[in-house]
Each structure stands twice: as C-alpha cells, then as structure tokens.
Design an enzyme around this catalytic site. Structure first.
Site, short mmCIF file in Angstrom:
data_model
loop_
_atom_site.label_atom_id
_atom_site.label_comp_id
_atom_site.label_asym_id
_atom_site.label_seq_id
_atom_site.Cartn_x
_atom_site.Cartn_y
_atom_site.Cartn_z
N LEU A 1 0.92 -1.18 -0.02
CA LEU A 1 0.07 -0.08 0.05
C LEU A 1 0.89 1.33 -0.01
CD1 LEU A 1 -2.38 -1.40 2.64
CD2 LEU A 1 -2.92 -0.87 0.29
N ASN B 1 -1.43 -5.40 10.85
CA ASN B 1 -1.01 -6.42 9.75
C ASN B 1 -0.62 -7.74 10.69
OD1 ASN B 1 -0.23 -7.63 7.18
ND2 ASN B 1 1.80 -7.06 7.83
N HIS C 1 2.02 -10.84 10.00
CA HIS C 1 3.34 -10.90 9.00
C HIS C 1 3.98 -12.37 9.62
CE1 HIS C 1 6.60 -10.40 6.33
NE2 HIS C 1 7.33 -10.84 7.32
N LEU D 1 7.66 -0.78 5.06
CA LEU D 1 7.15 -2.06 5.01
C LEU D 1 7.55 -2.96 6.41
CD1 LEU D 1 5.81 -4.02 3.09
CD2 LEU D 1 8.10 -4.62 2.32
N ASP D 2 6.43 -3.63 6.73
CA ASP D 2 6.69 -4.58 7.97
C ASP D 2 7.58 -4.00 9.00
OD1 ASP D 2 5.22 -6.34 6.49
OD2 ASP D 2 7.03 -7.28 5.55
C1 GAR Z 1 -0.74 -15.81 6.68
O1 GAR Z 1 0.60 -16.75 6.97
C2 GAR Z 1 -0.07 -14.30 6.79
O2 GAR Z 1 0.60 -14.11 7.98
C3 GAR Z 1 0.75 -14.17 5.37
O3 GAR Z 1 -0.30 -14.62 4.55
C4 GAR Z 1 -0.97 -15.64 5.01
C5 GAR Z 1 -2.51 -15.56 4.90
O4 GAR Z 1 -3.06 -16.55 5.30
N1 GAR Z 1 0.63 -12.73 5.25
C6 GAR Z 1 1.80 -12.22 4.67
O5 GAR Z 1 2.82 -12.86 4.01
C7 GAR Z 1 1.81 -10.74 4.57
N2 GAR Z 1 2.65 -10.27 3.84
P1 GAR Z 1 -4.71 -16.60 5.33
O6 GAR Z 1 -5.36 -15.85 4.04
O7 GAR Z 1 -5.24 -18.06 5.36
O8 GAR Z 1 -5.03 -15.76 6.37
#
Ligand code: GAR
Length: 196
Positions: free
Chosen positions: A94, A108, A110, A145-146
């Site tokens: 974003l 968020n 992560h 970011l993050d």
């Molecule tokens: C989760 O592991 C989350 O931490 C990660 O994507 C997955 C979504 O799973 N997020 C990222 O990588 C953000 N950069 P979900 O759709 O089953 O909740």
C-alpha cells in the site's frame, strides 16, 4: 463498538478467526467488511458465509497504477466506516497516501519474528538461516514495510527436516491464536506489546 474492515488476498483463514472472535459476546469490535484485491480469493466466500459484507477490487484491472487501485478500494472501504483496518494475508503493498488515512488504526499479521525477515519467503529464509525459532508478528502498519510498532508475537520451534510448507503450517496455527487476541486488545485501547 469498534467497526473493523479486513483486507485479504487469499484463503482468509486469519480473517475467519478474527470474525469468529468478534462474534463472541463480550468483544469490543464488529466486522463490517471483508475486501480483496482478488475477486477469486477463497476468503470472500468464507466471509459471505459468515454474514460479513464483501467487496472485490481486482488490482490487475489497474495495470500497475497503484493510486487508481487504492482509490477504487477506498470506495467500499470508506463506505463501511471502519475504525480499524486489519490486513490478513493482504499481498499488495500500500502507498503512503493510503496508509496515512488509517494512521494508528491499521494492523497487519506477518509470518516472521519481525524485525527478522520483512517481505516475502519468510519461512524459507528462517530455515536457510538455521534459525531455531520462527513465528508471526502483529504490528501497526506504517509507511515502512513490515516495520511498524510490534503489538505481539507468537513463536514456534523450527523442527529438523522442516520445509517452508511444514513451517508455514505450524506458524499459521499460532497466527490464528495471536491475531484475534491482539485485535481484541487493540480494539479495547491497549497498545503495549503482548507476546504469546
Ligand atoms: C498468513 O500466513 C499471513 O501471515 C501471511 O499470509 C498468510 C495468509 O493466510 N501474510 C503475509 O505474508 C503478508 N505479507 P490466510 O489467508 O489463510 O490468513
């Protein structure tokens, strides 16, 4: 009662856990919208089945014009009048213009123990580095970011023979415990870090 909108890109398992927790009686927040940048995201059907309004704004239609995509995403989002915006597996970066609108009220999750491994491929990087532990972080979203203030972390061991997939599955189980807990605290006004 705080109003919570959730952005997803995929399966939405974290979103489901957030919605389920918000549905419990004593919760200080309620889900008002689940929106995705991918109209085929499996999480949209799960949200609808839970009775949460959904919206999809396909980022591919904007051909790399992030500002135009975000303007379109903002329409249903602002209409839902969220107090808190949760990113839950939302895989688009974003812009500061978008993030500033939700300053101090965007979370968020992560899949790493930040500040280790911002960005992608977190589990492969943890295994490659020989880390003994991995985990997940819920943090406030800022324009870096993050890197926003950490609200909570959950840890898991990295087991011998782990692949990125087996480690991701172990971390995801803990995400499902962590995110609802941190959202509940955040909606109640807590800002201190809380690890589980
Ligand atoms: C989760 O592991 C989350 O931490 C990660 O994507 C997955 C979504 O799973 N997020 C990222 O990588 C953000 N950069 P979900 O759709 O089953 O909740």
């Amino acid at each position: 009662m705080k109003r919570v909108a959730i952005l997803i890109s995929g399966g939405g398992s974290n979103m489901v856990r957030l919605v389920q927790d918000m549905r419990s009686e004593d919760h200080p927040a309620q889900p008002v919208l689940v929106a995705s940048n991918d109209p085929t995201a499996a999480g949209l059907a799960k949200a609808a089945a839970l009775g949460v309004p959904t919206a999809a704004v396909d980022h591919r239609a904007f051909k790399g014009d992030r500002a135009a995509f975000e303007a379109a995403l903002l329409e249903p989002l602002l209409e839902s009048r969220p107090d808190i915006l949760c990113l839950a597996g939302f895989m688009r970066i974003l812009t500061p213009g978008f993030i500033d609108r939700f300053e101090g009220r965007m979370l968020n999750i992560h899949p790493s123990l930040l500040p280790k491994y911002p960005g992608l491929h977190t589990h492969a990087r943890a295994i490659e580095a020989g880390d003994a532990e991995a985990g997940a972080t819920v943090h406030e979203v800022t324009t870096d970011l993050d890197s926003g203030p950490i609200l909570g972390q959950a840890r898991v061991p990295v087991e011998p023979g782990d692949t990125p997939e087996t480690l991701a599955a172990r971390v995801l189980q803990r995400e499902h415990q962590l995110y609802p807990l941190i959202l509940r605290r955040f909606a109640s006004g807590a800002r201190e870090r809380f690890d589980i």
